[in-house]
Motif scaffolding. Sequence first.
Motif, mmCIF file in Angstrom:
data_model
loop_
_atom_site.group_PDB
_atom_site.id
_atom_site.type_symbol
_atom_site.label_atom_id
_atom_site.label_comp_id
_atom_site.label_asym_id
_atom_site.label_seq_id
_atom_site.Cartn_x
_atom_site.Cartn_y
_atom_site.Cartn_z
ATOM 1 N N ARG A 33 0.849 -1.181 0.000
ATOM 2 C CA ARG A 33 0.000 0.000 0.000
ATOM 3 C C ARG A 33 0.889 1.237 0.000
ATOM 4 N NH1 ARG A 33 -3.833 -0.005 4.880
ATOM 5 N NH2 ARG A 33 -4.608 -1.798 3.729
ATOM 6 N N PRO A 34 0.700 2.184 -0.914
ATOM 7 C CA PRO A 34 1.557 3.373 -0.935
ATOM 8 C C PRO A 34 1.392 4.198 0.335
ATOM 9 C CG PRO A 34 -0.330 3.662 -2.383
ATOM 10 C CD PRO A 34 -0.338 2.233 -1.948
ATOM 11 N N GLN A 36 1.305 7.733 2.158
ATOM 12 C CA GLN A 36 1.006 9.122 1.833
ATOM 13 C C GLN A 36 1.939 10.047 2.612
ATOM 14 O OE1 GLN A 36 -2.988 10.270 2.822
ATOM 15 N NE2 GLN A 36 -3.086 11.855 1.250
ATOM 16 N N PRO A 37 2.638 10.971 1.944
ATOM 17 C CA PRO A 37 3.542 11.871 2.663
ATOM 18 C C PRO A 37 2.762 12.821 3.565
ATOM 19 C CG PRO A 37 3.297 12.587 0.390
ATOM 20 C CD PRO A 37 2.595 11.261 0.496
ATOM 21 N N LEU A 38 3.398 13.227 4.659
ATOM 22 C CA LEU A 38 2.767 14.097 5.646
ATOM 23 C C LEU A 38 3.563 15.387 5.791
ATOM 24 C CD1 LEU A 38 0.881 14.814 8.052
ATOM 25 C CD2 LEU A 38 2.420 13.456 9.502
ATOM 26 N N GLN A 76 -3.232 18.933 -0.046
ATOM 27 C CA GLN A 76 -4.071 17.741 0.076
ATOM 28 C C GLN A 76 -4.501 17.246 -1.304
ATOM 29 O OE1 GLN A 76 -6.962 19.483 2.711
ATOM 30 N NE2 GLN A 76 -6.167 18.399 4.504
ATOM 31 N N GLY A 79 -1.983 15.141 -2.927
ATOM 32 C CA GLY A 79 -1.702 13.832 -2.346
ATOM 33 C C GLY A 79 -1.026 13.849 -0.989
ATOM 34 N N TRP A 80 -0.912 15.019 -0.377
ATOM 35 C CA TRP A 80 -0.276 15.119 0.930
ATOM 36 C C TRP A 80 -1.305 15.015 2.051
ATOM 37 C CZ3 TRP A 80 4.967 16.098 2.106
ATOM 38 C CH2 TRP A 80 5.797 16.297 1.002
ATOM 39 N N GLN A 81 -0.899 14.373 3.147
ATOM 40 C CA GLN A 81 -1.596 14.547 4.409
ATOM 41 C C GLN A 81 -1.106 15.864 5.005
ATOM 42 O OE1 GLN A 81 -1.980 11.008 7.107
ATOM 43 N NE2 GLN A 81 -0.396 10.203 5.764
ATOM 44 N N THR A 107 6.970 13.972 7.022
ATOM 45 C CA THR A 107 7.904 14.000 5.891
ATOM 46 C C THR A 107 8.640 15.320 5.866
ATOM 47 O OG1 THR A 107 6.286 12.668 4.671
ATOM 48 C CG2 THR A 107 8.111 13.612 3.403
#
Length: 252
Positions: A33-34, A36-38, A76, A79-81, A107
């Motif tokens: 599962r990829p 997600q960068p934060l 967001q 694709g970022w948290q 991240t």
Amino acid sequence: MRHGIWVASACIWLAGCSAPAGIATPTQPVQTRPVQPLIVLDPGHNPSDGGATSVLGTREVGYNDRFVAELAPALQQAGWQVKITRQPEESMSLIGRAQVANELRATVFLSVHHDSVQLRCLRQVQQNGRVAFQTLKPTSGYSLYVSKENGNFARSLQLATDLGEQLRALGRAPMLEHAGKTCGEGRPLLNPGLGIYRYDHLAVLRHNQVPAVLLEVGVITDVQDEAYVDVAANRKKMIAAIVRAMGEFLHS
């Protein structure tokens, strides 16, 4: 972080046998599962201290809160948290802001500010009955700060470089006054072309273990630069540049 994987059963298959349903055979690829960068976004200052006072008599903290509120959904969507250290009505210590990023193992950490110069290079003016401050000479542009005491200085510098390159691509010039001792504080410049300063004792950077950068979006005591950052279309361009820079950082 959670990784969902299928792991093949540790058994020896006899000739003619088939694998039980739902279990991958050794020849099937492992599925992951990829992650997600934060990013932790930190609107600089608190309502009680406010930061610099602009040429309109508005405190810096309001500019910081507005920019972060607009930047967060753009990240967001990319694709970022996103975690914001404090809401506009809240206050938080400088070390507490860094602790948010450390505890979440973010991240990246980005602290958002708006700039001014030393008081000796400002004149006090009145704006709609409020005290305001204006630069004695045109002083505009963004600036970026990193700390060598940060737990991941090399990656912090890479992040600042990516941000500087994308902001320069917009035609924004760096604000270099902080390197001088008249209107600035004699800060060392690591990259004059990209406006990257070294400021080791900035608490939100030095107490971070993740890549951390402080961004000064623009000079709110300069008439023209305050007008630039106050236009929503200009902020949208800068935000798009920051999102691109974050993408470059992830793939660097």
